[in-house]
Design a protein around this motif. Structure first.
Motif, short mmCIF file in Angstrom:
data_model
loop_
_atom_site.label_atom_id
_atom_site.label_comp_id
_atom_site.label_asym_id
_atom_site.label_seq_id
_atom_site.Cartn_x
_atom_site.Cartn_y
_atom_site.Cartn_z
N GLU A 126 35.65 30.68 41.83
CA GLU A 126 35.86 29.45 42.81
C GLU A 126 36.61 28.18 41.92
OE1 GLU A 126 32.14 29.45 44.99
OE2 GLU A 126 33.35 29.28 47.04
N ARG A 129 40.06 27.60 41.95
CA ARG A 129 40.69 27.11 43.28
C ARG A 129 41.46 25.90 43.22
NH1 ARG A 129 36.95 27.93 48.33
NH2 ARG A 129 38.58 28.15 49.56
N ASP A 133 47.17 29.54 40.84
CA ASP A 133 47.98 30.00 42.02
C ASP A 133 47.81 31.56 42.26
OD1 ASP A 133 49.53 27.32 42.84
OD2 ASP A 133 49.72 27.57 40.62
N GLU A 134 47.89 32.17 40.95
CA GLU A 134 48.04 33.90 41.07
C GLU A 134 47.31 34.50 40.14
OE1 GLU A 134 52.32 34.82 41.20
OE2 GLU A 134 51.95 36.11 39.51
N ARG A 160 41.54 36.82 47.56
CA ARG A 160 42.71 36.98 48.59
C ARG A 160 41.81 35.91 49.64
NH1 ARG A 160 45.95 40.74 51.35
NH2 ARG A 160 47.40 39.75 50.09
N ASP A 161 40.55 36.05 50.04
CA ASP A 161 39.91 35.17 50.95
C ASP A 161 39.85 33.74 50.45
OD1 ASP A 161 39.38 37.24 52.46
OD2 ASP A 161 37.15 37.69 51.84
N LEU A 162 39.80 33.61 48.86
CA LEU A 162 39.95 32.29 48.32
C LEU A 162 41.04 31.62 48.30
CD1 LEU A 162 37.17 32.82 45.48
CD2 LEU A 162 36.80 31.55 47.73
N GLY A 163 42.28 32.29 48.93
CA GLY A 163 43.51 31.93 48.84
C GLY A 163 44.44 32.09 47.82
N SER A 165 47.07 34.21 45.37
CA SER A 165 47.89 35.23 45.50
C SER A 165 47.24 36.29 44.48
CB SER A 165 49.40 34.86 44.95
OG SER A 165 50.20 35.91 44.87
N ASP A 187 49.06 41.53 46.94
CA ASP A 187 50.28 41.01 47.14
C ASP A 187 51.57 41.55 46.18
OD1 ASP A 187 49.83 38.97 48.92
OD2 ASP A 187 48.54 38.00 47.37
#
Ligand code: SAM
Ligand code: SF4
Length: 338
Positions: A126, A129, A133-134, A160-163, A165, A187
């Motif tokens: 967290e 975030r 990015d990845e 993935r749920d946290l956005g 990649s 990904d």
């Protein structure tokens, strides 16, 4: 199957992660945040100067203050950063600080990817975030069988749920085909050609592994282990040859473009070439006094365009040579007497 390494390095754009696309351009700075790691992979390539040491490097620059990170990124006109170690999650607060600094200084488009050997939890992910990015997970070889039920699959889903990649990046080792099971959830899957280093050489020999050839650090057989996965568009094989050639060359070119003096010639490899005259006395020869704007004097050395030195050679007393080196006072590759 076309697995010619050179062709693969060039025809890259269809399935590469964004971090890899920037790496191909030599535009990623490598930010090494600590040499400490809770794992002890037998193939770990970290050098003795970094392994288990609480040190920070931006590319090859030892970081003494966060400003050094920005300076290094500016010097290579970095468009992104790869955060590595050791284990970055052991110094999570530092990672957050450095990534925030980079995003604030260069803007949110400065792409950041992070390597980790752990299976991070939601609480660990967290704070990253909006900063990273990845994420590139490196599950241990002994967990590849049954990957879907272990902690790394859980991290994939959380990330993935946290956005983020989310991908896996591992060296090519026997048994790697088991990772096919988790491909639909990723990904990307990056496979590094297994590389030989001074620090893993003994462990390689104990496993009867050897260098593929006398030119590169690639370990023989590494590409063949990965072969069953290579036709999947999410899979990218990063050859040792590519890292030594394209990635390094493109990064050197960026540094050279920012740091070369007017008289330095920048080569196609991103190295620079210039001429040096070692003065025999205190006085500057007349021929050079007339070209004072085209030279740089440091101690008893006069630096200038190599071709100017070659042209004036017979009029200039003292030792003369042409030097090729990495840009920004990097290592000297060749010295040719004139
Ligand atoms: C040295 S690790 C450091 C970051 C983190 N500890 C990790 O393992 O992901 C960075 C990357 O190097 C890869 N790697 C480790 N040993 C390697 C080797 N001998 N040859 C090629 N790649 C290797 C890992 O899979 C990882 O993706
Ligand atoms: S997890 Fe990464 S840094 Fe740690 S021992 Fe393995 S390869 Fe080396």
């Amino acid at each position: 199957m076309n697995r010619d390494k050179t062709a693969h390095a060039g025809d890259c754009s269809t399935h590469l992660s964004e971090g890899c696309v920037l790496c191909y351009q030599g535009a990623k700075m490598v930010l090494f945040v600590t040499g400490v790691c809770g794992r002890d992979c037998w193939y770990c390539p970290l050098s003795e100067t970094r392994r288990n040491k609480r040190v920070v490097y931006a590319n090859d620059r030892l970081v003494k203050s966060p400003d050094d990170i920005i300076e290094e990124a500016e010097m290579m006109s970095a468009l992104g950063t790869g955060v590595t170690g050791g284990e970055p999650f052991l110094v999570l607060d530092d990672v957050v600080r450095y990534c925030r600094l980079l995003k604030e200084h260069f803007g949110p488009d400065h792409h950041i990817h992070l390597y980790t050997g752990i299976a991070p939890t939601k609480a660990q992910l967290e704070p990253l975030r909006g900063l990273v990015d990845e994420i590139r997970l490196h599950p241990p070889q002994e967990l590849w069988d049954g990957i879907l039920t272990g902690p790394y699959a859980a991290s994939v889903r959380t990330a993935r749920d946290l956005g983020f990649s989310i991908g896996i990046e591992v060296p090519s080792l026997p048994g790697i085909e088991a990772l096919a099971a988790i491909l639909p959830e990723l990904d990307f899957l990056n496979i590094n050609e297994l590389e030989w280093s001074e620090t893993n050489a003994q462990a390689m020999r104990e496993r009867n592994l050897d260098l593929e050839d006398g030119l590169h650090n690639a370990v023989g057989g590494a590409e063949a282990w990965a072969a069953p996965l290579l036709d999947d568009p999410k899979v990218h094989f990063c050859s040792s040859d590519f890292k030594d050639s394209v990635q390094l060359r493109e990064r050197l070119k960026r540094i050279a473009a920012n740091t070369a003096r007017a008289f330095d010639e920048i080569t196609g490899d991103g190295t620079i070439i210039y001429g040096i005259l070692e003065l025999e006395g205190d006085d500057l020869p007349l021929a050079l006094s007339e070209n004072i704007n085209d030279i740089e004097i440091s101690g008893n050395q006069v630096e200038m365009a190599w071709w100017m030195l070659a042209e004036m050679r017979d009029r200039l007393p003292g030792r003369k040579y042409v030097i090729e080196r990495y840009p920004n006072e990097g290592i000297v590759l060749e010295v040719t007497p004139l």
